[in-house]
Design a protein around this motif. Structure first.
Motif, mmCIF file in Angstrom:
data_model
loop_
_atom_site.group_PDB
_atom_site.id
_atom_site.type_symbol
_atom_site.label_atom_id
_atom_site.label_comp_id
_atom_site.label_asym_id
_atom_site.label_seq_id
_atom_site.Cartn_x
_atom_site.Cartn_y
_atom_site.Cartn_z
ATOM 1 N N THR A 160 0.823 -1.221 0.000
ATOM 2 C CA THR A 160 0.000 0.000 0.000
ATOM 3 C C THR A 160 0.848 1.259 0.000
ATOM 4 O O THR A 160 0.314 2.360 0.036
ATOM 5 C CB THR A 160 -0.919 0.024 1.232
ATOM 6 O OG1 THR A 160 -0.135 0.185 2.425
ATOM 7 C CG2 THR A 160 -1.733 -1.258 1.329
ATOM 8 N N GLY A 161 2.190 1.100 0.006
ATOM 9 C CA GLY A 161 3.073 2.251 -0.008
ATOM 10 C C GLY A 161 3.537 2.713 1.362
ATOM 11 O O GLY A 161 4.239 3.722 1.469
ATOM 12 N N ARG A 162 3.145 1.985 2.418
ATOM 13 C CA ARG A 162 3.610 2.348 3.754
ATOM 14 C C ARG A 162 5.075 1.958 3.910
ATOM 15 O O ARG A 162 5.449 0.824 3.685
ATOM 16 C CB ARG A 162 2.768 1.673 4.838
ATOM 17 C CG ARG A 162 1.305 2.097 4.874
ATOM 18 C CD ARG A 162 1.158 3.577 5.227
ATOM 19 N NE ARG A 162 1.694 3.907 6.536
ATOM 20 C CZ ARG A 162 1.010 3.833 7.669
ATOM 21 N NH1 ARG A 162 -0.247 3.406 7.664
ATOM 22 N NH2 ARG A 162 1.568 4.188 8.811
ATOM 23 N N VAL A 163 5.881 2.947 4.337
ATOM 24 C CA VAL A 163 7.332 2.769 4.432
ATOM 25 C C VAL A 163 7.739 2.640 5.893
ATOM 26 O O VAL A 163 7.218 3.353 6.762
ATOM 27 C CB VAL A 163 8.073 3.956 3.779
ATOM 28 C CG1 VAL A 163 9.582 3.764 3.858
ATOM 29 C CG2 VAL A 163 7.624 4.130 2.339
ATOM 30 N N ASP A 164 8.652 1.743 6.165
ATOM 31 C CA ASP A 164 9.235 1.646 7.503
ATOM 32 C C ASP A 164 10.052 2.904 7.754
ATOM 33 O O ASP A 164 11.055 3.158 7.084
ATOM 34 C CB ASP A 164 10.129 0.397 7.595
ATOM 35 C CG ASP A 164 10.685 0.184 9.001
ATOM 36 O OD1 ASP A 164 10.379 0.984 9.898
ATOM 37 O OD2 ASP A 164 11.423 -0.804 9.193
ATOM 38 N N LEU A 165 9.618 3.704 8.731
ATOM 39 C CA LEU A 165 10.299 4.965 9.023
ATOM 40 C C LEU A 165 11.524 4.782 9.900
ATOM 41 O O LEU A 165 12.257 5.749 10.150
ATOM 42 C CB LEU A 165 9.318 5.942 9.692
ATOM 43 C CG LEU A 165 8.086 6.312 8.852
ATOM 44 C CD1 LEU A 165 7.190 7.276 9.626
ATOM 45 C CD2 LEU A 165 8.505 6.919 7.519
ATOM 46 N N ALA A 166 11.742 3.579 10.392
ATOM 47 C CA ALA A 166 12.933 3.274 11.190
ATOM 48 C C ALA A 166 13.644 2.080 10.559
ATOM 49 O O ALA A 166 13.545 0.948 11.054
ATOM 50 C CB ALA A 166 12.560 2.986 12.638
ATOM 51 N N PRO A 167 14.333 2.297 9.442
ATOM 52 C CA PRO A 167 14.946 1.168 8.726
ATOM 53 C C PRO A 167 15.929 0.403 9.605
ATOM 54 O O PRO A 167 16.482 0.929 10.575
ATOM 55 C CB PRO A 167 15.678 1.857 7.564
ATOM 56 C CG PRO A 167 15.022 3.193 7.419
ATOM 57 C CD PRO A 167 14.595 3.586 8.789
ATOM 58 N N ALA A 168 16.132 -0.860 9.241
ATOM 59 C CA ALA A 168 17.134 -1.668 9.928
ATOM 60 C C ALA A 168 18.522 -1.166 9.536
ATOM 61 O O ALA A 168 18.749 -0.752 8.394
ATOM 62 C CB ALA A 168 16.981 -3.137 9.549
ATOM 63 N N THR A 169 19.462 -1.200 10.476
ATOM 64 C CA THR A 169 20.798 -0.671 10.215
ATOM 65 C C THR A 169 21.878 -1.645 10.678
ATOM 66 O O THR A 169 21.674 -2.426 11.611
ATOM 67 C CB THR A 169 21.019 0.674 10.926
ATOM 68 O OG1 THR A 169 20.924 0.481 12.345
ATOM 69 C CG2 THR A 169 19.984 1.705 10.491
ATOM 70 N N ARG A 170 22.995 -1.586 10.008
ATOM 71 C CA ARG A 170 24.229 -2.230 10.424
ATOM 72 C C ARG A 170 25.368 -1.260 10.113
ATOM 73 O O ARG A 170 25.294 -0.493 9.149
ATOM 74 C CB ARG A 170 24.471 -3.549 9.689
ATOM 75 C CG ARG A 170 23.518 -4.658 10.017
ATOM 76 C CD ARG A 170 23.743 -5.251 11.393
ATOM 77 N NE ARG A 170 22.868 -6.396 11.625
ATOM 78 C CZ ARG A 170 21.655 -6.318 12.165
ATOM 79 N NH1 ARG A 170 21.175 -5.133 12.530
ATOM 80 N NH2 ARG A 170 20.920 -7.400 12.332
ATOM 81 N N THR A 171 26.418 -1.321 10.907
ATOM 82 C CA THR A 171 27.601 -0.514 10.643
ATOM 83 C C THR A 171 28.768 -1.448 10.329
ATOM 84 O O THR A 171 29.108 -2.316 11.138
ATOM 85 C CB THR A 171 27.949 0.380 11.836
ATOM 86 O OG1 THR A 171 26.861 1.276 12.091
ATOM 87 C CG2 THR A 171 29.203 1.196 11.556
ATOM 88 N N ILE A 172 29.361 -1.265 9.145
ATOM 89 C CA ILE A 172 30.512 -2.039 8.734
ATOM 90 C C ILE A 172 31.744 -1.132 8.838
ATOM 91 O O ILE A 172 31.829 -0.117 8.138
ATOM 92 C CB ILE A 172 30.373 -2.563 7.292
ATOM 93 C CG1 ILE A 172 29.029 -3.300 7.111
ATOM 94 C CG2 ILE A 172 31.543 -3.457 6.936
ATOM 95 C CD1 ILE A 172 28.860 -4.506 7.981
#
Length: 211
Positions: free
Chosen positions: A135-147
């Motif tokens: 429906t176009g709803r976006v996760d406003l807190a994306p998953a993150t990793r730091t390399i």
């Protein structure tokens, strides 16, 4: 708790297993580092919050989850890292679109599982993975990793300047330098003299009197 959710959803067969599982995940109370991790998963089950999420009439954004790597990484240059992700949605199992951003280490991609990527240069690279539902709803807190890519230091013996032939029992003074391309200091040192020397090792930068 899953049985209570089935009851709240209208009884057996009314709510899919996938939706039950996703609601349990999304309503869980986070533990440890923020977000999904390998120690605590999604967190501790919250039955009341899960029922409220199941009963909500509004469409909630999906949750973006990075499956691999499972945590932040410290690696050497050109080390391959496997990237995989998935999307969890309270409304059930639906089609998603994906967006990976590798902070310039690799081109962005919309493939769910980009696979192995190498990081040729040193630096700190925040990685994000974002899910968007049908429906176009976006996760406003994306998953993150730091390399973090860190080049190893380079060691050089400055004294003696060349190989030596000495008499048994003669002492030798040693000196060395270490340079680090990333300037990650302080550095530690380890000499190994072998051949029955006394002492056999040293952690001083410039050990003297090695017999």
């Amino acid at each position: 708790v899953a049985a209570l959710l089935i009851e709240a959803g209208g009884g057996p067969g009314t709510v899919s297993n996938t939706r039950i599982a996703n609601v349990l995940r999304l309503a869980a109370v986070d533990r440890g580092v923020p977000g999904v991790d390998n120690s605590f998963g999604f967190g501790v089950v919250d039955a009341l919050a899960a029922v409220q999420a199941l009963s909500a009439a509004t469409n909630t954004p999906p949750r973006s989850v990075i499956d691999s790597p499972g945590a932040d990484l410290l690696i050497l240059p050109n080390t391959p890292v496997t990237f995989q992700g998935n999307c969890v949605d309270a409304e059930g199992d639906q089609l998603f679109t994906f967006a990976w951003n590798f902070s310039g280490a690799a081109p962005p991609t919309t493939v769910q599982n980009p696979g192995d990527l190498s990081f040729p240069t040193s630096g700190v690279f925040p990685i994000t993975f974002t899910c968007t539902d049908a429906t176009g709803r976006v996760d406003l807190a994306p998953a993150t990793r730091t390399i973090t890519v860190n080049s190893p230091p380079e060691s050089q013996i400055t004294s003696p300047p060349a190989d030596l032939t000495i008499s048994v029992g003669t002492s030798v003074n040693f000196a060395g330098t270490c340079t680090d391309p990333d300037n990650t200091v302080p550095l530690t040192f380890l000499w190994n003299f072998g051949g029955g020397a006394s002492p056999g090792t040293s952690v001083q930068q410039n050990p003297s009197g090695i017999v």
